[in-house]
Each structure stands twice: as structure tokens, then as C-alpha cells.
Design a protein around this motif. Sequence first.
Motif, PDB file in Angstrom:
ATOM      1  N   THR A  93     -37.418 -34.725  26.651  1.00 20.37           N
ATOM      2  CA  THR A  93     -36.172 -34.861  27.549  1.00 20.37           C
ATOM      3  C   THR A  93     -34.370 -34.584  26.690  1.00 20.37           C
ATOM      4  O   THR A  93     -33.285 -34.681  27.421  1.00 20.37           O
ATOM      5  CB  THR A  93     -35.648 -36.371  28.016  1.00 20.37           C
ATOM      6  N   GLY A  94     -34.658 -34.940  25.707  1.00 23.26           N
ATOM      7  CA  GLY A  94     -33.540 -34.809  24.708  1.00 23.26           C
ATOM      8  C   GLY A  94     -33.809 -35.393  23.245  1.00 23.26           C
ATOM      9  O   GLY A  94     -34.957 -34.547  22.760  1.00 23.26           O
ATOM     10  N   ILE A  95     -33.233 -33.591  21.705  1.00 27.52           N
ATOM     11  CA  ILE A  95     -33.686 -34.197  20.832  1.00 27.52           C
ATOM     12  C   ILE A  95     -32.954 -34.442  20.244  1.00 27.52           C
ATOM     13  O   ILE A  95     -31.398 -33.563  20.427  1.00 27.52           O
ATOM     14  CB  ILE A  95     -34.081 -32.368  20.343  1.00 27.52           C
ATOM     15  N   ILE A  99     -26.499 -42.892  19.140  1.00 30.18           N
ATOM     16  CA  ILE A  99     -27.649 -42.045  19.875  1.00 30.18           C
ATOM     17  C   ILE A  99     -27.964 -42.872  20.816  1.00 30.18           C
ATOM     18  O   ILE A  99     -28.018 -42.116  21.899  1.00 30.18           O
ATOM     19  CB  ILE A  99     -29.010 -42.443  19.042  1.00 30.18           C
ATOM     20  N   SER A 100     -27.712 -44.113  21.317  1.00 27.99           N
ATOM     21  CA  SER A 100     -28.192 -44.729  22.628  1.00 27.99           C
ATOM     22  C   SER A 100     -27.224 -44.533  23.569  1.00 27.99           C
ATOM     23  O   SER A 100     -27.793 -44.187  24.748  1.00 27.99           O
ATOM     24  CB  SER A 100     -27.801 -46.390  22.552  1.00 27.99           C
ATOM     25  N   ARG A 101     -25.616 -44.237  22.822  1.00 26.37           N
ATOM     26  CA  ARG A 101     -24.577 -44.012  23.904  1.00 26.37           C
ATOM     27  C   ARG A 101     -25.525 -42.798  25.036  1.00 26.37           C
ATOM     28  O   ARG A 101     -25.133 -42.032  26.051  1.00 26.37           O
ATOM     29  CB  ARG A 101     -23.216 -43.520  23.804  1.00 26.37           C
ATOM     30  N   TRP A 102     -25.615 -41.532  23.976  1.00 25.68           N
ATOM     31  CA  TRP A 102     -25.984 -40.361  24.076  1.00 25.68           C
ATOM     32  C   TRP A 102     -26.991 -40.298  25.019  1.00 25.68           C
ATOM     33  O   TRP A 102     -27.280 -39.689  26.088  1.00 25.68           O
ATOM     34  CB  TRP A 102     -25.874 -39.459  22.719  1.00 25.68           C
ATOM     35  N   VAL A 108     -25.878 -35.382  14.906  1.00 27.02           N
ATOM     36  CA  VAL A 108     -25.263 -37.033  14.347  1.00 27.02           C
ATOM     37  C   VAL A 108     -24.777 -36.582  13.043  1.00 27.02           C
ATOM     38  O   VAL A 108     -26.264 -36.226  12.079  1.00 27.02           O
ATOM     39  CB  VAL A 108     -26.790 -37.936  14.583  1.00 27.02           C
ATOM     40  N   ARG A 109     -23.784 -36.967  12.616  1.00 31.28           N
ATOM     41  CA  ARG A 109     -23.213 -35.938  10.879  1.00 31.28           C
ATOM     42  C   ARG A 109     -22.529 -37.594  10.585  1.00 31.28           C
ATOM     43  O   ARG A 109     -21.949 -38.123  11.496  1.00 31.28           O
ATOM     44  CB  ARG A 109     -23.065 -35.057  10.677  1.00 31.28           C
ATOM     45  N   PRO A 110     -22.797 -37.907   9.347  1.00 37.26           N
ATOM     46  CA  PRO A 110     -21.847 -38.803   8.807  1.00 37.26           C
ATOM     47  C   PRO A 110     -20.201 -38.243   8.689  1.00 37.26           C
ATOM     48  O   PRO A 110     -19.985 -37.205   8.452  1.00 37.26           O
ATOM     49  CB  PRO A 110     -22.327 -38.994   8.039  1.00 37.26           C
ATOM     50  N   GLY A 111     -19.707 -39.406   8.620  1.00 33.80           N
ATOM     51  CA  GLY A 111     -17.952 -38.775   8.788  1.00 33.80           C
ATOM     52  C   GLY A 111     -17.603 -38.395   7.218  1.00 33.80           C
ATOM     53  O   GLY A 111     -16.565 -38.073   6.946  1.00 33.80           O
ATOM     54  N   SER A 124     -22.664 -33.455  19.747  1.00 36.06           N
ATOM     55  CA  SER A 124     -22.076 -34.062  18.526  1.00 36.06           C
ATOM     56  C   SER A 124     -21.447 -35.599  18.498  1.00 36.06           C
ATOM     57  O   SER A 124     -21.078 -36.101  19.405  1.00 36.06           O
ATOM     58  CB  SER A 124     -20.779 -33.358  17.808  1.00 36.06           C
ATOM     59  N   ALA A 125     -22.249 -35.938  17.585  1.00 37.48           N
ATOM     60  CA  ALA A 125     -22.070 -37.719  16.930  1.00 37.48           C
ATOM     61  C   ALA A 125     -21.564 -37.166  15.417  1.00 37.48           C
ATOM     62  O   ALA A 125     -22.332 -37.376  15.071  1.00 37.48           O
ATOM     63  CB  ALA A 125     -22.332 -38.931  17.663  1.00 37.48           C
TER      64      ALA A 125
END
Length: 126
Positions: free
Chosen positions: A4-6, A117-120, A70-73, A95-96
Amino acid sequence: MAPTGIVLLDTYLPTSDEIAAILPELIGDMFEPPDGIAHLEQLRLTAMGRYFRMFGDWNPNPVSAPKLFVRPGDPLREHHREVAWRAGWPLPHHSADVGGNHFTMMSEGAATTAEAISRWIDALRH
């Protein structure tokens, strides 16, 4: 059954300029870890070696499932801000950006990373 998603968590392609910019310190941190980074032990060393053997010359192929990158700031070191240190994904994706660095986004920052991740995932359901 197709996924469903990666979700990709700060995934560096092994041949990228970005990993080349930080790899020496990344490896150094495993042998003499600063606070908040796990010490290198046999299992982590084996996994890292296998990762580079498996993906050393690999390039991702398009897949139909939606992807979240997902990547850190924050970089591992402040001086990395002067070079291209942030991982990127060459194929279409959402992106997040989350707090922390490559290591702390999954330790001290795990709750924030999980929220992103949950929001996505919730958005995929609607």
C-alpha cells in the motif's frame, strides 16, 4: 499483493555524493560513538557491510506504491551543513522532515518520526 505504501528512513544510496561526504565520520562514530549513538558491535558491522555489498551499485526502479522519504533536519556534525549531506531519493515520493540526525531520529526523536509516518499513512487511507 502489492504494498500500500513504502517508507524510506533517511536512506542513502551507497554511491551518492551525500554519503561520501559523511561516511568517514559515520564509520568513526561507530567505533568511538558520541553520546546517543550505539557502539558498533558485530551485528551492526555485519549488517552495514552487507548493505554496502547488496546495494553498492544498485539504483532503485520505479514502483507504483506511494513512497514517503523521511529525513532528519540536522546533520551528524555542524560542519556538514557546508556540504550536501542530506539524503535524497531519485524517484517520485512524498517527503517528511523530522527532528534529529540520522541516528537520533530513531531514538530520542522516534515519537516525532512515528507521527510523521502515521500522518502519511492516514492520508493514504482517505
